[in-house]
Design an enzyme around this catalytic site. Structure first.
Site, short mmCIF file in Angstrom:
data_model
loop_
_atom_site.label_atom_id
_atom_site.label_comp_id
_atom_site.label_asym_id
_atom_site.label_seq_id
_atom_site.Cartn_x
_atom_site.Cartn_y
_atom_site.Cartn_z
N LYS A 253 -3.02 9.78 14.89
CA LYS A 253 -1.62 9.85 15.35
C LYS A 253 -1.58 10.73 16.59
O LYS A 253 -2.46 11.57 16.80
CB LYS A 253 -0.75 10.52 14.29
CG LYS A 253 -0.83 9.89 12.92
CD LYS A 253 0.11 8.73 12.79
CE LYS A 253 0.10 8.19 11.39
NZ LYS A 253 0.24 6.73 11.33
N GLU B 107 -2.59 5.64 17.72
CA GLU B 107 -1.12 5.61 17.69
C GLU B 107 -0.57 6.81 18.47
O GLU B 107 -1.21 7.85 18.56
CB GLU B 107 -0.63 5.70 16.25
CG GLU B 107 -1.08 4.54 15.38
CD GLU B 107 -0.45 4.62 13.99
OE1 GLU B 107 0.61 4.02 13.80
OE2 GLU B 107 -1.01 5.32 13.13
N HIS C 19 -0.99 -5.10 5.92
CA HIS C 19 -0.32 -5.89 6.97
C HIS C 19 -1.22 -6.13 8.18
O HIS C 19 -0.95 -7.02 8.97
CB HIS C 19 1.02 -5.27 7.36
CG HIS C 19 0.93 -4.08 8.26
ND1 HIS C 19 0.65 -2.83 7.81
CD2 HIS C 19 1.10 -3.95 9.60
CE1 HIS C 19 0.65 -1.98 8.83
NE2 HIS C 19 0.93 -2.63 9.93
N HIS D 76 -6.69 -0.39 6.52
CA HIS D 76 -6.64 -1.18 7.76
C HIS D 76 -7.99 -1.23 8.50
O HIS D 76 -8.46 -2.30 8.88
CB HIS D 76 -5.58 -0.62 8.70
CG HIS D 76 -4.20 -0.54 8.11
ND1 HIS D 76 -3.73 -1.46 7.20
CD2 HIS D 76 -3.18 0.34 8.30
CE1 HIS D 76 -2.49 -1.14 6.86
NE2 HIS D 76 -2.14 -0.05 7.51
N LYS E 188 0.85 -1.18 0.00
CA LYS E 188 0.00 0.00 0.00
C LYS E 188 0.88 1.23 0.00
O LYS E 188 2.03 1.11 0.40
CB LYS E 188 -0.95 -0.02 1.19
CG LYS E 188 -0.30 0.33 2.54
CD LYS E 188 -1.32 0.44 3.62
CE LYS E 188 -1.70 1.86 3.92
NZ LYS E 188 -0.82 2.54 4.88
C1 BG6 Z 1 0.83 1.90 8.03
C2 BG6 Z 1 0.54 3.37 7.97
O1 BG6 Z 1 0.17 1.23 6.99
O2 BG6 Z 1 0.39 1.38 9.28
C3 BG6 Z 1 1.20 4.10 9.12
O3 BG6 Z 1 1.03 3.90 6.74
C4 BG6 Z 1 0.81 3.46 10.45
O4 BG6 Z 1 0.86 5.48 9.13
C5 BG6 Z 1 1.03 1.96 10.41
O5 BG6 Z 1 1.60 4.05 11.46
C6 BG6 Z 1 0.47 1.29 11.67
O6 BG6 Z 1 0.85 -0.04 11.69
P1 BG6 Z 1 1.01 -0.81 13.07
O7 BG6 Z 1 1.28 -2.22 12.67
O8 BG6 Z 1 2.13 -0.16 13.81
O9 BG6 Z 1 -0.30 -0.64 13.81
#
Ligand code: BG6
Length: 484
Positions: free
Chosen positions: A331, A216, A178, A240, A148
């Site tokens: 964020k 986050e 992911h 996501h 992505k």
């Molecule tokens: C990514 C985003 O796909 O996922 C990021 O581009 C984000 O902005 C991240 O911080 C979060 O992934 P995880 O696995 O840390 O929750």
């Protein structure tokens, strides 16, 4: 716990963009961990490909540094890193030109699984796909993995799908989200479809609402130029959060197989109502005494890109008609905490009288940190003094319950890369799913632009803008606390 590791078939994996951030942080350390676990066969080869001129040894050094920095302290026997590096090589390749392609082809061995990981900007997908075919590196059994962002709107996603489709069948294309590789996300399917207990209650009749939070603490510094063009809607919600929504809301697939699962997810996305603009809140973190705000982290000092989104949506089908789904992500919030909470309705009648209070069952599935599940149930408060009720949580941390060592649980990327080698697309997005997701998010973004909407400021370290709290308060509901 000793996890059961089934080795995959011998493979050649070419990583385009092998010197980039994602390769260094996630892909290469993830492959190393799979090597340590014994999943990677002796014949496996990983070939880095990028524009930088370097030889095998220089690349191996880069891989060793990446593994040391981002390998997560994987306990590996002495010498294991050296053995892993024997499986690694490098070829300088020009994605837009002819350089390096013949050399790369010479490194590939016939008769093995062949996968090409595009860890590069989407603008290069077409050039890479075309050259893989014209230089005869890829055939109809090869696989391509794409990262992505898969487009930035419906039109660009369609164009990318069309470009890839000129060179590869859909069964060869692995679009990574992911979040689908996270342990708890898969557990969500196991909990829903492996138990009799929950599924009969999993509908509008018994569920009051569902909350999905991906909070986050990180800011966007270091990736401001990408993020400012994207924002939380494109970066997190379109992919996501949408995937989490699909897994929580979909009908039981007939089988845990790629198209069965993806067909059901697609039906959810297509059944989503357009979001009323009163039901969506955009936010942008400001500065506080100790730290700079969003606009310092991006070039445009008047940027109106959102670093936070909260919204309420509805799925128009028999199962969910009338049940609101509340989604939020941002964020620089107060904690790194992601969870899905299924909040059940009140019991229809309290036999304990008005003083006993009202209590709700909540099933909370924690994605991170401390992956696990809690179920709030109502019991009698112990001791004399009449019937007083209280909520207790049946708490199951997966690591504790299963005796799993956190290091034993594969990271999302390593699991997904092994699925590519196995040829299993279940946890990858199909082209039509990605397009349907953009089709839902595009009007929201277009509406913001049309109305010239400016995001609401929120304090770093908070739960987001006040208006996001109001989004639920207005409905007589409240967000769960964001807690690590
Ligand atoms: C990514 C985003 O796909 O996922 C990021 O581009 C984000 O902005 C991240 O911080 C979060 O992934 P995880 O696995 O840390 O929750």
């Amino acid at each position: 716990m000793v996890s059961r590791v089934i080795p995959v078939d011998p493979f050649d994996l070419v990583i385009f963009g092998a010197t980039g951030d994602l390769a260094r942080r996630k892909i290469l350390p993830g492959l190393f961990r799979r090597f340590c676990s014994g999943q990677m066969p002796e014949e496996a080869r990983i070939i880095g490909a990028a524009r930088s001129e370097m030889d095998d040894d220089a690349f191996r050094q880069m891989v060793a540094d990446a593994v040391r920095e981002f390998g997560g302290g994987q306990a590996c026997e002495d010498g294991t890193l050296d053995s892993f590096l024997q499986h690694v090589g490098y070829e300088h390749v020009d994605a837009m030109g002819d350089d390096g392609w013949k050399g790369l082809r010479a490194r590939l061995r016939p008769g093995l699984v062949r996968a090409f990981y595009f860890s590069v900007a989407p603008s290069l997908f077409g050039a890479l796909a075309e050259r893989l075919r014209s230089f005869k590196l890829a055939d109809d059994d090869s696989r391509v993995v794409v990262e992505k962002p898969f487009g930035h709107d419906l039109a660009s996603a369609k164009a990318l799908n069309a470009t890839l489709a000129q060179h590869f069948h859909e069964t060869q294309i692995y679009r990574i989200d992911h979040y689908l590789g996270k342990e708890t996300v898969q557990n969500l399917m196991a909990v829903r479809f492996g138990n009799m207990l929950f599924e009969p209650l999993w509908n509008a009749q018994y569920v009051d609402h569902i909350q999905i939070t991906v909070a986050e603490t990180v800011d966007v510094s270091g990736r401001g130029s990408y993020y400012d063009k994207s924002g939380a809607m494109r970066d997190m919600v379109q992919n996501h959060l949408m995937q989490l929504l699909c897994l929580i809301a979909m009908e039981p697939p007939a089988r845990f197989e790629p198209d069965s699962v993806r067909d059901e997810k697609l039906k959810v996305i297509r059944a989503l109502d357009p979001v009323d603009y009163h039901h969506i809140v955009r936010g942008q973190y400001g500065a506080d005494a100790s730290q700079p705000g969003y606009r310092v982290h991006v070039e445009d000092e008047r940027s109106t890109t959102e670093s936070f989104v909260a919204l309420k949506c509805h799925i128009s089908n028999w199962r969910w008609a009338g049940t609101p789904f509340y989604l939020r992500t941002g964020k620089k919030l107060k904690a790194r905490a992601s969870e899905i909470a299924v909040v059940f309705k009140d019991a229809p009648h309290s036999i304990f009288g008005p003083d006993a209070g009202t209590h709700r069952n909540v099933l909370a599935i924690r994605l991170q940190p401390n992956e696990g599940m809690t179920l709030d149930v109502t019991i009698k408060e112990p001791g004399p003094g009449g019937m007083r009720l209280k909520d207790v949580a049946l708490d199951m941390s997966f690591a504790e319950a299963l005796g799993a060592d956190a290091e034993d649980v594969p990271d999302a990327y390593e699991r997904l890369i092994m699925d590519v080698i196995r040829g299993n697309q279940t946890l990858f997005m199909r082209g039509d799913e990605v397009e349907a997701a953009w089709n839902w998010t595009d009007p929201i973004i277009a509406g913001w632009n049309r109305r010239g909407e400016v995001p609401k400021p929120y304090e770093p370290g908070s739960s987001g803008p006040e208006d996001a709290l109001m989004l639920m308060h207005r409905d007589g509901r409240r967000w769960r606390d964001i807690r690590a």
